[in-house]
Design a protein around this motif. Structure first.
Motif, short mmCIF file in Angstrom:
data_model
loop_
_atom_site.label_atom_id
_atom_site.label_comp_id
_atom_site.label_asym_id
_atom_site.label_seq_id
_atom_site.Cartn_x
_atom_site.Cartn_y
_atom_site.Cartn_z
N LYS C 155 0.83 -1.22 0.00
CA LYS C 155 0.00 0.00 0.00
C LYS C 155 0.86 1.26 0.00
CE LYS C 155 -4.32 -1.69 1.77
NZ LYS C 155 -5.35 -1.68 2.81
N LEU C 156 1.92 1.23 0.80
CA LEU C 156 2.79 2.40 0.85
C LEU C 156 3.34 2.71 -0.54
CD1 LEU C 156 4.88 1.82 4.13
CD2 LEU C 156 3.15 3.58 3.75
N MET C 157 3.67 1.65 -1.28
CA MET C 157 4.29 1.86 -2.58
C MET C 157 3.29 2.22 -3.67
SD MET C 157 7.34 1.91 -2.00
CE MET C 157 7.68 2.33 -3.70
N SER C 158 2.08 1.69 -3.56
CA SER C 158 1.10 1.97 -4.62
C SER C 158 0.39 3.30 -4.36
CB SER C 158 0.07 0.85 -4.70
OG SER C 158 -0.74 0.87 -3.53
N GLY C 159 0.60 3.85 -3.15
CA GLY C 159 -0.06 5.11 -2.83
C GLY C 159 -1.47 4.91 -2.29
N GLU C 160 -1.87 3.65 -2.19
CA GLU C 160 -3.18 3.35 -1.62
C GLU C 160 -3.14 3.71 -0.13
OE1 GLU C 160 -6.00 -0.55 -0.97
OE2 GLU C 160 -4.31 -0.70 -2.35
N GLU C 161 -4.26 4.22 0.38
CA GLU C 161 -4.28 4.65 1.77
C GLU C 161 -4.10 3.47 2.72
OE1 GLU C 161 -7.46 6.97 4.46
OE2 GLU C 161 -7.29 7.65 2.38
N VAL C 162 -3.19 3.62 3.66
CA VAL C 162 -3.03 2.59 4.69
C VAL C 162 -4.14 2.82 5.71
CG1 VAL C 162 -1.51 1.69 6.49
CG2 VAL C 162 -0.55 2.51 4.33
N GLY C 163 -4.86 1.76 6.04
CA GLY C 163 -6.01 1.88 6.94
C GLY C 163 -5.60 2.14 8.38
N THR C 164 -6.56 2.02 9.26
CA THR C 164 -6.29 2.28 10.67
C THR C 164 -5.49 1.13 11.26
OG1 THR C 164 -8.29 1.13 11.34
CG2 THR C 164 -8.48 3.50 10.94
N PRO C 165 -4.87 1.36 12.42
CA PRO C 165 -4.11 0.29 13.07
C PRO C 165 -4.94 -0.99 13.23
CG PRO C 165 -3.69 2.37 14.16
CD PRO C 165 -4.75 2.64 13.13
N ALA C 166 -6.21 -0.82 13.62
CA ALA C 166 -7.05 -2.00 13.82
C ALA C 166 -7.27 -2.75 12.50
CB ALA C 166 -8.38 -1.58 14.43
N GLU C 167 -7.50 -1.99 11.44
CA GLU C 167 -7.77 -2.63 10.15
C GLU C 167 -6.54 -3.35 9.61
OE1 GLU C 167 -10.87 0.90 8.83
OE2 GLU C 167 -8.94 0.76 7.85
N GLU C 168 -5.37 -2.75 9.78
CA GLU C 168 -4.17 -3.28 9.14
C GLU C 168 -3.30 -4.10 10.09
OE1 GLU C 168 -3.45 -2.72 5.91
OE2 GLU C 168 -4.63 -0.96 5.35
N GLY C 169 -3.61 -4.03 11.38
CA GLY C 169 -2.87 -4.83 12.34
C GLY C 169 -1.52 -4.27 12.75
N TYR C 170 -1.39 -2.93 12.73
CA TYR C 170 -0.13 -2.36 13.21
C TYR C 170 -0.33 -1.58 14.51
CZ TYR C 170 -1.58 2.04 10.88
OH TYR C 170 -2.26 3.16 10.48
N ILE C 171 0.79 -1.23 15.13
CA ILE C 171 0.74 -0.52 16.41
C ILE C 171 0.56 0.98 16.12
CG2 ILE C 171 2.06 0.09 18.47
CD1 ILE C 171 3.49 -2.65 18.14
N ALA C 172 -0.43 1.59 16.78
CA ALA C 172 -0.72 3.00 16.51
C ALA C 172 0.52 3.85 16.75
CB ALA C 172 -1.86 3.48 17.40
N GLN C 173 0.75 4.77 15.82
CA GLN C 173 1.89 5.67 15.97
C GLN C 173 1.56 6.84 16.89
OE1 GLN C 173 2.46 6.04 11.56
NE2 GLN C 173 4.58 5.61 12.09
N GLY C 174 0.30 6.95 17.25
CA GLY C 174 -0.11 8.02 18.16
C GLY C 174 -0.55 9.27 17.44
N LYS C 175 -0.73 9.19 16.13
CA LYS C 175 -1.19 10.35 15.37
C LYS C 175 -2.70 10.36 15.33
CE LYS C 175 2.41 11.30 12.12
NZ LYS C 175 3.10 10.42 11.24
N ARG C 176 -3.29 11.46 15.75
CA ARG C 176 -4.74 11.57 15.68
C ARG C 176 -5.10 12.36 14.43
NH1 ARG C 176 -7.40 9.61 19.57
NH2 ARG C 176 -9.20 10.96 19.26
#
Lengths: 428, 75, 347
Positions: C155-176
């Motif tokens: 997604k990062l490379m295609s420019g597609e929006e990366v979803g929320t932490p819950a959707e994509e399974g990553y740890i929140a960076q703390g950006k609101r």
């Protein structure tokens, strides 16, 4: 109370030589309206203009937005206690020029005024990009004190709305909405098994450009007070042009308070809606404690099982909001809060100025510091240089090509805390 | 800001009206003030009364900087 | 064209050896080794792992500079689009190495992705720059972690929006981040209340903030010899606001020499604060920042002196992050100037 809102769908506004509504086109008699507003000796001059959805038009600095209406049956045309004589609101029939709005602009009174873009990127951020706007540019006489200047502008907007609203008096509506609700005893008898819900609407009550008015009474002077929801829908509450543009509750948003409407929608289905408690946000700690206690007491006296609390503004009122929440929850009342947040331009900061663990159900209507870039307009109504001094703007926010960079702070209604718009915040 | 300045070991007094917020965010020395638009003053009083009040508040703030505390304290 | 991925692993996942090889210096192989191989397969036609960096966990943590220098050189030479490290699961030293690698790569303008267990102490070091896929605490979770990491990289490379932490399974960076919701706020509030009545699950949109505590500074021993500074967030500035401090959501603070005046009123100050009725402060700015009575205390000998400069900013709508920055900068100046105590007023 039974209020019939009769919507006449407005599809365009024209300036002309008569004031009328024909086939959805609102024509406004320019000279007549101007001379009417100039009856106020504090007003030196008035300019009128029209901004339509989709046009590349920017309106700035916007003070208030008002929906033009006329009461055709029942007491209280206009804004009783403010621009017309006192009357009990909430009953009767009102013709609404639905889709039209009066937007007041003019020399800056305070930093709390904002921008409305009618097209493109900017249109997404404000609910008033989709209304046909009659823009009333008010030039006051010289030497007015700030409080008098604000009052003159506020009244002019309301008077313009009344004047324009008259055009709908004899027009058949396209759509009729009925809002009807009896006494608490009657409603409880009708819906004995539905949970009872009150709506607490907090109003900034902190001085110049920071006051709301209820039947003309400055909310600074009141104890929390209970209204039938129809009263607010009928014009009992108006904006004193308060707080940052993004979360001030404009008069239009009081007339169409989305929290009231969405609770009404559920009344008799999933809840028993008890009414609106208007609660001032005061500037003293004693005042905040008193207000919190009194609001909670009203909710308990009403037998509320649940409460929705909406804030107006941010910073010190966060404290009122959370205090009220804690006290309601401590008394077993399920509480949902609506607020915006100040998470910084990068979104990395704590969203509120205060904290309480009882606030477990909170709707966020956006980060006031979220920065947006708005492309140049073909036409600016008002003065786009104002952005340099508005809350949410800064020196240099207006670029040479006429594009505008600002925080949502400066966009009218963007982060409305009565939940009028559809922004939220997600943690990334 | 209060906390960041105190991190340098400089005693700091927060003169604020909404002391509930001061306490929540973690100020240690707090002097409650009158109202948000006029924390250290009160335009509703006559001139002499307001001056007495203002002087008293400032002196209280100065005194609290010279007072050892072990927990968040309102003066 | 396929995008290029450079992969970082430790000695164990790089198939060099276990703890006995943890001291190995970094090596670069133009091959796909260990997780890099599986990861490459997940990229399909879109991207390719061009090589694997392997470094011993002890070596990285004990010879941090040397290790990073080598790694940066490889990144420079290979010029990948993305640098992927780990996943490190709950391994502390491996986690710190992954954090070091992704931070260095991010500085060089690369997109970076890694994976860690939420309690890995390295999470805090890496999350500012990297998207960290949340893994379980052991390597058994590799088969779940890699597809998530690959999906995000794509997604990062295609420019597609990366979803929320819950959707994509990553740890929140703390950006609101402010985004558009399906329903307006009031409808969401009503729905949330109904969910509470029905004992259904609901998710708050604004978890309450947590504020830290600071150690109490010791009291001033002798007030009569002390220098006291005045600071305000009440937006009091010299007339005309020469430094253009914002009336809300301040991005800067100002300092003004007040050694020559007995009050802010005398100095011609006014408020530009957008959060309160300015009339009373403009009548008498010392109502917000009481320079007058501090000067009087100086004259009376109650305090040694009032610090030469008065510091000011606007508190309304100003992010906590900004106010931390301001406080740190102002505090540093006060400390260096030998100020003994501070009065800070808020509106």
């Amino acid at each position: 109370m039974r209020l019939e809102q009769r919507r006449i769908h407005i599809k365009d506004i024209q300036l002309g030589n008569e004031t009328s509504v024909k086939s959805g086109v609102l024509t406004v008699n320019k000279e007549e309206l101007i001379s009417k507003l100039k009856e106020d000796k504090k007003i030196k001059d008035v300019k009128l203009d029209v901004a339509r959805p989709g046009e590349k038009t920017r309106i700035i600095p916007v003070k208030d937005v008002i929906e033009p209406r006329v009461k055709i049956e029942g007491d209280g045309n206009g804004f009783p206690g403010v621009s017309t004589k006192m009357a009990q609101l909430g009953d009767g029939k009102v013709n609404i020029l639905y889709g039209a709005a009066i937007v007041t602009v003019g020399d800056i009174v305070g930093f709390q005024e904002g921008v409305v873009d009618m097209w493109g990127e900017g249109a997404k951020w404000t609910p008033f990009s989709s209304t046909y706007n009659l823009v009333v540019d008010i030039i006051p006489v010289e030497g007015l004190k700030p409080h008098d200047h604000e009052a003159a502008v506020r009244l002019a907007g309301l008077r313009a709305a009344e004047y324009v609203g008259e055009a709908g008096r004899d027009v058949e509506p396209d759509e009729v909405k009925v809002y009807e609700m009896g006494s608490h005893v009657e409603e409880a008898k009708k819906y004995p098994n539905l949970p009872k819900v009150a709506y607490v609407e907090m109003l900034i009550s902190q001085g110049l450009l920071h006051d709301g008015y209820i039947y003309g009474v400055n909310s600074q002077l009141i104890l929390p007070t209970l209204l039938h929801p129809n009263e607010e829908l009928d014009g009992a509450v108006i904006s004193g042009n308060c707080v940052a543009a993004c979360d001030k509750i404009t008069t239009y948003q009081h007339q169409n308070n989305s929290s009231i409407l969405d609770l009404y929608e559920q009344h008799g289905k999933t809840i028993n809606f008890l009414g609106v408690i208007l609660t001032p946000e005061l500037t003293t700690l004693e005042g905040k404690f008193r207000t919190c206690d009194y609001t909670t007491k009203l909710c308990m006296n009403l037998g509320a099982d649940g409460v929705i609390v909406s804030e107006e503004g941010y910073g010190n009122p966060d404290s009122d909001l959370l205090m009220i929440c804690k006290k309601l929850e401590d008394n077993g009342i399920k509480t949902v809060l609506i607020t915006d947040e100040c998470s910084g331009r990068d979104g990395m900061s704590q969203p509120l100025a205060d904290t309480t663990k009882e606030a477990v159900a909170v709707v966020s209507t956006g980060n006031v510091s979220h920065v947006v870039k708005l492309p140049p307009a073909d036409k600016v109504i008002g003065n786009d240089k104002a952005i340099a001094t508005l809350a949410g703007g800064w020196e240099g926010a207006l670029e040479e090509d006429g594009s505008l960079q600002c925080e949502l702070n400066a966009v009218i209604g963007a982060t409305s805390e009565i939940g009028y718009h559809n922004l939220t915040v997600k943690l990334y | 800001m209060v906390k960041e300045i105190e991190r340098y070991g400089i005693p700091i007094v927060h003169m604020s009206t909404i002391t509930t917020i001061s306490e929540s965010v973690g100020a240690n020395r707090i002097v409650p003030t009158i109202a948000i638009p006029y924390p250290v003053g009160n335009p509703n009083l006559d001139k002499q009364e307001e001056e007495d009040l203002r002087k008293d508040m400032v002196n209280r703030a100065l005194d609290c900087l010279a007072t050892e505390i072990t927990e968040t304290t309102q003066f | 064209m396929k995008f290029k991925v450079l992969y970082y692993v430790n000695q164990f996942f790089g198939q060099v050896g276990g703890e006995d090889k943890a001291g190995m210096a970094p090596e670069y192989k133009k091959e796909k080794i260990g997780p890099a191989l599986g990861f490459n397969g997940l990229l399909g036609d879109e991207g390719e792992v061009v090589g694997t960096l392997i470094c011993g966990d002890n070596y990285f943590n004990e010879n941090n500079e040397e290790a990073l220098e080598y790694i940066k050189n490889v990144i420079k030479e290979e010029n990948p689009d993305v640098v992927v490290a780990g996943p490190a699961f709950n391994a502390g030293r491996y986690g710190m190495a992954c954090a070091g690698v992704v931070n260095a790569a991010a500085e060089m303008g690369k997109k970076v992705v890694t994976g860690m267990y939420i309690e890995n102490p390295a999470v805090d070091h890496a999350k500012g720059n990297a998207i960290i896929v949340e893994t379980k605490d052991s390597a058994a979770d590799m088969r779940n972690a890699l597809p998530k990491m690959a999906a995000i990289v794509k997604k990062l490379m295609s420019g597609e929006e990366v979803g929320t932490p819950a959707e994509e399974g990553y740890i929140a960076q703390g950006k609101r981040l402010t985004v558009f919701a399906k329903d307006r706020g009031s409808k969401r509030a009503v729905d949330m209340l109904l969910a509470r009545f029905n004992n259904e699950e609901f998710e708050t949109e604004l978890p309450m903030p947590v504020f830290d505590k600071v150690d109490i500074a010791p009291a001033i021993k002798d007030l009569s010899k002390a220098t006291i500074a005045l600071v305000t967030s009440g937006g009091i500035v010299p007339e005309g606001n020469p430094d253009r401090i914002q009336s809300a959501s301040a991005q800067k603070w100002g300092k003004y020499d007040v050694s020559g005046v007995d009050s802010l009123q005398e100095g011609g100050y006014e408020t530009i604060h957008g959060g309160y009725d300015p009339v009373y402060a403009n009548e008498l700015p010392d109502r917000v920042a009481p320079l007058d009575f501090m000067k009087q205390a100086e004259k009376e000998g109650k305090i040694g002196k009032v610090f030469k400069y008065f510091y000011t900013t606007t508190g309304t709508g100003t992010a906590v992050g900004k106010s931390i920055e301001f406080g740190t900068e102002i505090g540093k100046e006060l400390k260096e100037a030998g100020v003994d105590g501070v009065i800070l007023t808020s509106t």
